[in-house]
Design a protein around this motif. Structure first.
Motif, PDB file in Angstrom:
ATOM      1  N   THR A  86     -10.997   3.131   0.220  1.00 21.04           N
ATOM      2  CA  THR A  86     -10.186   1.913   0.176  1.00 21.04           C
ATOM      3  C   THR A  86      -9.399   1.910  -1.119  1.00 21.04           C
ATOM      4  OG1 THR A  86     -11.939   0.732   1.356  1.00 21.04           O
ATOM      5  CG2 THR A  86     -10.223  -0.604   0.341  1.00 21.04           C
ATOM      6  N   TYR A  87      -8.077   1.911  -1.014  1.00 21.07           N
ATOM      7  CA  TYR A  87      -7.141   1.918  -2.139  1.00 21.07           C
ATOM      8  C   TYR A  87      -7.146   3.261  -2.867  1.00 21.07           C
ATOM      9  CZ  TYR A  87      -7.902  -3.071  -1.295  1.00 21.07           C
ATOM     10  OH  TYR A  87      -8.067  -4.290  -0.706  1.00 21.07           O
ATOM     11  N   GLY A  88      -5.995   3.624  -3.357  1.00 24.07           N
ATOM     12  CA  GLY A  88      -5.849   4.862  -4.083  1.00 24.07           C
ATOM     13  C   GLY A  88      -4.528   5.528  -3.753  1.00 24.07           C
ATOM     14  N   ARG A  89      -4.352   6.707  -4.292  1.00 26.16           N
ATOM     15  CA  ARG A  89      -3.139   7.493  -4.063  1.00 26.16           C
ATOM     16  C   ARG A  89      -3.510   8.797  -3.363  1.00 26.16           C
ATOM     17  NH1 ARG A  89       2.064   8.763  -7.712  1.00 26.16           N
ATOM     18  NH2 ARG A  89       2.609  10.832  -6.925  1.00 26.16           N
ATOM     19  N   ASN A  92       0.767   5.467  -2.141  1.00 24.90           N
ATOM     20  CA  ASN A  92       0.069   4.709  -3.171  1.00 24.90           C
ATOM     21  C   ASN A  92      -0.333   3.368  -2.580  1.00 24.90           C
ATOM     22  OD1 ASN A  92      -0.220   5.202  -6.340  1.00 24.90           O
ATOM     23  ND2 ASN A  92      -0.032   2.995  -6.007  1.00 24.90           N
ATOM     24  N   TRP A  93      -1.631   3.182  -2.375  1.00 24.53           N
ATOM     25  CA  TRP A  93      -2.168   2.030  -1.633  1.00 24.53           C
ATOM     26  C   TRP A  93      -2.995   1.174  -2.579  1.00 24.53           C
ATOM     27  CZ3 TRP A  93      -6.867   3.093   2.048  1.00 24.53           C
ATOM     28  CH2 TRP A  93      -7.347   1.894   2.584  1.00 24.53           C
ATOM     29  N   SER A  94      -2.488  -0.023  -2.870  1.00 32.76           N
ATOM     30  CA  SER A  94      -3.196  -0.955  -3.732  1.00 32.76           C
ATOM     31  C   SER A  94      -3.593  -2.186  -2.924  1.00 32.76           C
ATOM     32  CB  SER A  94      -2.301  -1.367  -4.902  1.00 32.76           C
ATOM     33  OG  SER A  94      -1.387  -2.384  -4.498  1.00 32.76           O
ATOM     34  N   PRO A  95      -4.346  -3.116  -3.505  1.00 36.69           N
ATOM     35  CA  PRO A  95      -4.681  -4.334  -2.766  1.00 36.69           C
ATOM     36  C   PRO A  95      -3.467  -5.190  -2.411  1.00 36.69           C
ATOM     37  CG  PRO A  95      -6.204  -4.016  -4.589  1.00 36.69           C
ATOM     38  CD  PRO A  95      -5.108  -3.009  -4.764  1.00 36.69           C
ATOM     39  N   TYR A 106      10.240   5.580  -1.512  1.00 37.17           N
ATOM     40  CA  TYR A 106      11.341   5.273  -0.611  1.00 37.17           C
ATOM     41  C   TYR A 106      11.007   4.192   0.416  1.00 37.17           C
ATOM     42  CZ  TYR A 106       9.280   8.235   3.095  1.00 37.17           C
ATOM     43  OH  TYR A 106       8.461   8.774   4.061  1.00 37.17           O
ATOM     44  N   TYR A 107       9.778   3.734   0.455  1.00 40.53           N
ATOM     45  CA  TYR A 107       9.445   2.606   1.328  1.00 40.53           C
ATOM     46  C   TYR A 107       8.218   1.903   0.771  1.00 40.53           C
ATOM     47  CZ  TYR A 107       8.143  -0.231   5.359  1.00 40.53           C
ATOM     48  OH  TYR A 107       7.810  -1.289   6.173  1.00 40.53           O
ATOM     49  N   THR A 108       8.299   0.579   0.687  1.00 42.17           N
ATOM     50  CA  THR A 108       7.177  -0.227   0.209  1.00 42.17           C
ATOM     51  C   THR A 108       6.888  -1.325   1.210  1.00 42.17           C
ATOM     52  OG1 THR A 108       7.601   0.223  -2.131  1.00 42.17           O
ATOM     53  CG2 THR A 108       6.356  -1.766  -1.610  1.00 42.17           C
ATOM     54  N   TYR A 109       5.632  -1.444   1.571  1.00 40.05           N
ATOM     55  CA  TYR A 109       5.165  -2.481   2.493  1.00 40.05           C
ATOM     56  C   TYR A 109       4.368  -3.497   1.688  1.00 40.05           C
ATOM     57  CZ  TYR A 109       2.676  -4.548   6.500  1.00 40.05           C
ATOM     58  OH  TYR A 109       2.150  -5.414   7.438  1.00 40.05           O
ATOM     59  N   ASN A 110       4.813  -4.743   1.726  1.00 40.90           N
ATOM     60  CA  ASN A 110       4.175  -5.793   0.941  1.00 40.90           C
ATOM     61  C   ASN A 110       4.398  -7.123   1.643  1.00 40.90           C
ATOM     62  OD1 ASN A 110       3.075  -7.471  -0.972  1.00 40.90           O
ATOM     63  ND2 ASN A 110       4.637  -7.087  -2.529  1.00 40.90           N
ATOM     64  N   PRO A 111       3.735  -7.352   2.775  1.00 42.12           N
ATOM     65  CA  PRO A 111       3.978  -8.588   3.516  1.00 42.12           C
ATOM     66  C   PRO A 111       3.573  -9.809   2.709  1.00 42.12           C
ATOM     67  CG  PRO A 111       2.024  -7.484   4.359  1.00 42.12           C
ATOM     68  CD  PRO A 111       2.674  -6.539   3.382  1.00 42.12           C
ATOM     69  N   ALA A 121      -5.367 -10.391   9.056  1.00 50.30           N
ATOM     70  CA  ALA A 121      -5.787  -9.308   9.945  1.00 50.30           C
ATOM     71  C   ALA A 121      -4.626  -8.743  10.748  1.00 50.30           C
ATOM     72  CB  ALA A 121      -6.880  -9.814  10.883  1.00 50.30           C
ATOM     73  N   ASP A 122      -3.585  -9.550  10.992  1.00 48.55           N
ATOM     74  CA  ASP A 122      -2.435  -9.077  11.765  1.00 48.55           C
ATOM     75  C   ASP A 122      -1.524  -8.169  10.958  1.00 48.55           C
ATOM     76  OD1 ASP A 122      -3.090 -10.238  14.159  1.00 48.55           O
ATOM     77  OD2 ASP A 122      -1.932 -12.055  13.814  1.00 48.55           O
ATOM     78  N   THR A 123      -1.336  -8.475   9.685  1.00 47.57           N
ATOM     79  CA  THR A 123      -0.384  -7.727   8.863  1.00 47.57           C
ATOM     80  C   THR A 123      -1.047  -6.777   7.879  1.00 47.57           C
ATOM     81  OG1 THR A 123      -0.350  -9.437   7.142  1.00 47.57           O
ATOM     82  CG2 THR A 123       1.243  -9.651   8.953  1.00 47.57           C
ATOM     83  N   TRP A 124      -2.326  -7.000   7.585  1.00 44.79           N
ATOM     84  CA  TRP A 124      -2.954  -6.258   6.482  1.00 44.79           C
ATOM     85  C   TRP A 124      -4.421  -5.953   6.800  1.00 44.79           C
ATOM     86  CZ3 TRP A 124      -0.499  -4.220   2.303  1.00 44.79           C
ATOM     87  CH2 TRP A 124      -1.289  -3.735   1.252  1.00 44.79           C
TER      88      TRP A 124
END
Length: 512
Positions: free
Chosen positions: A264-267, A361-364, A376-381, A386-389
């Motif tokens: 869970t989390y990391g690069r 690179n996956w952080s909380p 080149y792409y960042t996901y940060n809703p 539970a639906d988005t994350w």
């Protein structure tokens, strides 16, 4: 790479992260898409005076209803720092027009400024919207543009170079830098050898009646022909050959490796060259450890409790879904899957002959995808539920090369081609106290919730307690409790205390 799609996967390779939408707006990279209402339409089209310059086409329909265009910005407009917004406006007709710029979703009430534009047919007009004239202050994240309120005369107008004089931030800036190598495979063998089975599991059973989903045309095997280590590299080889497996005959073989490491989390960094040939579909990706896909490693270990896409999927690299040398990343969650909107592509020069480092690179708080260190792409809703994350639980790595399916028709002359991987590395930050490490072994989800609290851990739970903000104990359960019904409780903030032997941790839980 996908599992059990019921929707067509039609990637839009021009799509840009919603989180890249910030000032200035010049449409130069086909980004900054405006939303519309009331009959308006929007498109990015060449400038009428310079075909090489993209501009925004703002169309007003014949409806007399209020209509217009808006864009949500990742970097808000701050009127305390700069109270003027400028833009260029182009009209094709000889009429005068009125342009309104409105700011919404701010720290203060919505505010707008209108500017009258005299007749200027087939020419650009430079407009300034001075929000100091209406007492503008504070920050606003939504920009609204309306043209000729109340008019029933339709018209197409061009707008370009919208600017608030702010300095744009890097939308792909990493919020957490992970530095400690916690798991890797360097594929060091100089002679041909089998893949290290202490680190990797060959997933060979086709869960779709003996074959794979998406119309794929390969069997996965655990043979050296399809996966081996040699001269310091892992080779995942797709081959043209007929094989009958699980009662199904197919004309191609390949390999699909599951990591026996979940995190869970990391690069994640994977240095790789990709297979050549139309119809090859290589992928570097992750799935939730809890996915219930028959035959997946963690499912065979008893963790398969959740269907896709609720388990979450992170596609670090895929190739074959568009033009040659277009690689892409994607995120699949219950809020967007199959033909997901959470995707982006990146064009390279020669993916079959050049190594590139494909990273995540996956952080909380956010997930950023990179190639050769460039985001080149960042996901940060904005809302993480539970639906988005579904990304507060462990994921595991998958390396595979599929054939056909969404990658399209396979070259009839295809014989074989490998994905060649130099290394796979996972980094985290391990400089934590003993208590921090222990707490990280417990995940509580969904959060917020309205019915149940779930606890995921490999530790032994002796009892749990739930307290309100007044310190009153609302619930107490003894034994290995991993699911708590909170459907009858009022909304608000609660404190969950989880006991494991003589140690305990607390988690903040929001009930909605």
């Amino acid at each position: 790479m996908k599992i059990n799609y019921t929707l067509a996967l039609l990637f839009s390779f021009s799509m840009v992260s919603l989180f890249a939408q910030q000032m200035p707006i010049d449409f130069s990279d086909n980004s900054h898409t405006f939303n519309v209402w009331g009959g308006s339409t929007f498109a990015i089209v060449p400038s009428p005076t310079d075909a090489s310059n993209p501009t925004g086409e703002f169309f007003r329909s014949s409806s007399a209803l209020e209509q217009g265009h808006y864009i949500d910005l990742s970097q808000p407009i701050d009127l305390d720092a700069e109270d003027e917004i400028t833009l260029r406006f182009y009209a094709f007709d000889p009429s005068a027009h009125t342009v309104v710029v409105k700011l919404e979703n701010g720290t203060n009430p919505d505010i707008e400024v209108s500017v009258a534009v005299p007749s200027n047919q087939n020419n650009w007009s430079d407009l300034t919207f001075d929000f100091s004239t209406v007492g503008g202050s504070g920050a606003y994240s939504r920009l609204v543009i309306r043209i000729d309120d109340g008019s029933t005369v339709p018209g197409a107008f061009r707008i370009d170079d919208i600017n608030d004089n702010s300095v744009p931030s890097d939308p792909h800036e990493l919020d957490v830098i992970y530095t400690d190598l916690v798991w890797s495979d360097e594929f060091d063998s100089s002679v041909q050898a089998a893949v290290d089975d202490t680190k990797w599991y060959h997933q060979t059973f086709g869960p779709n009646g003996g074959q794979w989903f998406n119309g794929e045309e390969q069997h996965y095997t655990d043979r050296l022909d399809n996966s081996f280590v040699e001269n310091g590299f892992l080779n995942v080889v797709a081959k043209s050959e007929t094989l009958t497996q699980d009662g199904v005959t197919l004309n191609y073989t390949s390999a699909r490796l599951n990591s026996k490491f979940a995190f869970t989390y990391g690069r994640v960094d994977v240095r790789a060259k990709l297979p050549a040939g139309d119809g090859t579909w290589p992928a570097i990706w992750t799935l939730g450890k809890n996915v219930n896909e028959t035959g997946a490693y963690w499912q065979t270990q008893g963790f398969g409790t959740t269907t896709w896409p609720a388990c979450g999927e992170l596609d670090i690299m895929e190739h074959g879904l568009g033009a040659t040398n277009h690689v892409s990343c994607a995120i699949h969650t219950p809020s967007s899957f199959g033909n997901t909107i959470n995707t982006q592509s990146f064009t390279l020069s020669d993916v079959a002959n050049d190594f590139h480092i494909y990273s995540m690179n996956w952080s909380p708080n956010q997930i950023t995808f990179m190639i050769d260190g460039v985001g080149y792409y960042t996901y940060n809703p904005a809302v993480k539920d539970a639906d988005t994350w579904p990304f507060d639980l462990e994921q595991y790595l998958i390396l595979n090369v599929a054939m056909g399916g969404f990658a399209g028709a396979i070259d009839p002359g295809f014989i074989e081609s490998p994905m060649v991987i130099d290394y796979v590395r996972v980094y985290q930050n391990t400089g934590l106290s003993i208590d921090d490490v222990f707490e990280a072994r417990f995940s509580v989800y969904p959060n917020p919730t309205s019915d149940y609290i779930n606890i995921e851990t490999d530790e032994t739970i002796t009892h749990v307690e739930l307290y309100n903000t007044l310190g009153q104990r609302i619930i107490q359960r003894y034994g290995s409790t991993k699911r708590i019904n909170v459907g009858d409780l009022k909304s608000g903030v609660y404190i969950l205390k989880i006991h494991s032997g003589d140690r305990s941790i607390t988690k903040r839980v929001l009930l909605d």
